[in-house]
Motif scaffolding. Structure first.
Motif, PDB file in Angstrom:
ATOM      1  N   UNK A 113      13.701   1.905  -2.065  1.00  0.00           N
ATOM      2  CA  UNK A 113      14.400   2.075  -1.443  1.00  0.00           C
ATOM      3  C   UNK A 113      13.857   2.561   0.170  1.00  0.00           C
ATOM      4  N   UNK A 114      14.236   3.192   1.229  1.00  0.00           N
ATOM      5  CA  UNK A 114      13.789   3.667   2.547  1.00  0.00           C
ATOM      6  C   UNK A 114      15.085   4.703   2.719  1.00  0.00           C
ATOM      7  N   UNK A 115      14.586   5.260   3.253  1.00  0.00           N
ATOM      8  CA  UNK A 115      15.060   6.315   4.457  1.00  0.00           C
ATOM      9  C   UNK A 115      16.199   6.132   4.928  1.00  0.00           C
ATOM     10  N   UNK A 116      16.691   4.900   5.425  1.00  0.00           N
ATOM     11  CA  UNK A 116      17.804   4.345   6.148  1.00  0.00           C
ATOM     12  C   UNK A 116      18.932   3.354   4.379  1.00  0.00           C
ATOM     13  N   UNK A 117      18.340   3.499   3.270  1.00  0.00           N
ATOM     14  CA  UNK A 117      19.422   3.529   2.127  1.00  0.00           C
ATOM     15  C   UNK A 117      19.062   1.661   1.973  1.00  0.00           C
ATOM     16  N   UNK A 118      18.068   1.047   2.987  1.00  0.00           N
ATOM     17  CA  UNK A 118      17.818  -0.280   2.789  1.00  0.00           C
ATOM     18  C   UNK A 118      17.222  -0.254   1.249  1.00  0.00           C
ATOM     19  N   UNK A 119      16.819  -1.474   0.213  1.00  0.00           N
ATOM     20  CA  UNK A 119      16.402  -1.424  -0.708  1.00  0.00           C
ATOM     21  C   UNK A 119      15.803  -2.969  -0.557  1.00  0.00           C
ATOM     22  N   UNK A 120      14.830  -3.077  -0.205  1.00  0.00           N
ATOM     23  CA  UNK A 120      13.604  -4.119  -0.340  1.00  0.00           C
ATOM     24  C   UNK A 120      12.633  -3.682  -1.394  1.00  0.00           C
ATOM     25  N   UNK A 121      12.703  -5.752  -1.607  1.00  0.00           N
ATOM     26  CA  UNK A 121      11.348  -5.544  -3.216  1.00  0.00           C
ATOM     27  C   UNK A 121      10.269  -6.309  -2.356  1.00  0.00           C
ATOM     28  N   UNK A 122       9.059  -5.906  -2.723  1.00  0.00           N
ATOM     29  CA  UNK A 122       7.583  -5.756  -2.266  1.00  0.00           C
ATOM     30  C   UNK A 122       7.025  -6.907  -3.699  1.00  0.00           C
ATOM     31  N   UNK A 123       6.646  -8.335  -2.976  1.00  0.00           N
ATOM     32  CA  UNK A 123       6.060  -8.505  -3.731  1.00  0.00           C
ATOM     33  C   UNK A 123       4.773  -8.938  -3.956  1.00  0.00           C
ATOM     34  N   UNK A 124       3.554  -7.884  -5.337  1.00  0.00           N
ATOM     35  CA  UNK A 124       2.667  -7.863  -5.624  1.00  0.00           C
ATOM     36  C   UNK A 124       1.660  -9.263  -6.009  1.00  0.00           C
ATOM     37  N   UNK A 125       2.467  -9.788  -5.991  1.00  0.00           N
ATOM     38  CA  UNK A 125       1.393 -10.973  -7.275  1.00  0.00           C
ATOM     39  C   UNK A 125       0.358 -11.714  -5.939  1.00  0.00           C
ATOM     40  N   UNK A 126      -0.644 -11.596  -6.778  1.00  0.00           N
ATOM     41  CA  UNK A 126      -1.901 -12.137  -5.934  1.00  0.00           C
ATOM     42  C   UNK A 126      -2.146 -11.180  -5.201  1.00  0.00           C
ATOM     43  N   UNK A 127      -2.325  -9.276  -5.194  1.00  0.00           N
ATOM     44  CA  UNK A 127      -2.562  -9.160  -4.746  1.00  0.00           C
ATOM     45  C   UNK A 127      -3.636  -7.326  -5.257  1.00  0.00           C
ATOM     46  N   UNK A 128      -4.525  -7.774  -4.889  1.00  0.00           N
ATOM     47  CA  UNK A 128      -4.595  -6.504  -5.478  1.00  0.00           C
ATOM     48  C   UNK A 128      -4.626  -4.763  -4.858  1.00  0.00           C
ATOM     49  N   UNK A 129      -3.478  -3.939  -5.360  1.00  0.00           N
ATOM     50  CA  UNK A 129      -3.422  -3.182  -5.188  1.00  0.00           C
ATOM     51  C   UNK A 129      -3.515  -2.124  -5.706  1.00  0.00           C
ATOM     52  N   UNK A 130      -4.803  -1.549  -5.510  1.00  0.00           N
ATOM     53  CA  UNK A 130      -5.916  -0.108  -5.984  1.00  0.00           C
ATOM     54  C   UNK A 130      -5.206   1.168  -5.472  1.00  0.00           C
ATOM     55  N   UNK A 131      -3.978   1.698  -6.158  1.00  0.00           N
ATOM     56  CA  UNK A 131      -3.508   3.534  -5.911  1.00  0.00           C
ATOM     57  C   UNK A 131      -3.622   4.245  -6.662  1.00  0.00           C
ATOM     58  N   UNK A 132      -4.498   5.694  -6.449  1.00  0.00           N
ATOM     59  CA  UNK A 132      -5.335   6.496  -7.460  1.00  0.00           C
ATOM     60  C   UNK A 132      -3.444   6.803  -7.788  1.00  0.00           C
ATOM     61  N   UNK A 133      -3.638   6.815  -9.434  1.00  0.00           N
ATOM     62  CA  UNK A 133      -2.906   7.449 -10.245  1.00  0.00           C
ATOM     63  C   UNK A 133      -1.980   6.214 -10.918  1.00  0.00           C
ATOM     64  N   UNK A 134      -2.070   4.737  -9.567  1.00  0.00           N
ATOM     65  CA  UNK A 134      -0.780   3.895 -10.163  1.00  0.00           C
ATOM     66  C   UNK A 134      -0.122   3.543  -9.044  1.00  0.00           C
TER      67      UNK A 134
END
Length: 112
Positions: A61-82
């Motif tokens: 949910x963004x600061x403008x109260x928009x809800x977004x679905x973000x697909x991470x399929x077939x993407x390598x996202x490496x975030x600190x602590x997941x």
């Protein structure tokens, strides 16, 4: 009399098809007048809080109260602590014509 029924049936079908064709043209014309554009492949950025996460994506949910679905399929996202619910993220994503409503992540950064 035998030819009247088939002729009438074919006439009704043709009139129905012609009627539908005109309505489709009218809707396209109204969208053009209102300045509505088709969605093109382009990169967008958003910052928001993760509300739900799955194996193949997450909802934020963004600061403008928009809800977004973000697909991470077939993407390598490496975030600190997941990726955790409640994390604040900055996301670059692509909106595609093929699947409206599905935003494909290109870069994800966790904001502390």
């Amino acid at each position: 009399m035998k030819l009247t029924k088939p002729f009438l049936f074919v006439s009704i079908i043709l009139l129905g098809c012609a009627s539908c064709k005109n309505k489709a043209g009218t809707i396209e014309q109204e969208n053009t007048e209102l300045g509505t554009e088709e969605i093109n492949d382009s990169v967008h950025q958003a910052q928001g809080i993760v509300m739900d996460a799955t194996m193949n994506g997450f909802t934020m949910v963004t600061s403008k109260k928009d809800t977004l679905y973000i697909s991470t399929m077939d993407r390598n996202i490496a975030l600190e602590k997941g990726l955790l619910i409640g994390d604040t993220l900055e996301v670059s994503y692509t909106i595609t014509e093929d699947e409206p409503g599905i935003n494909i992540a290109s870069a994800i950064t966790k904001i502390h």
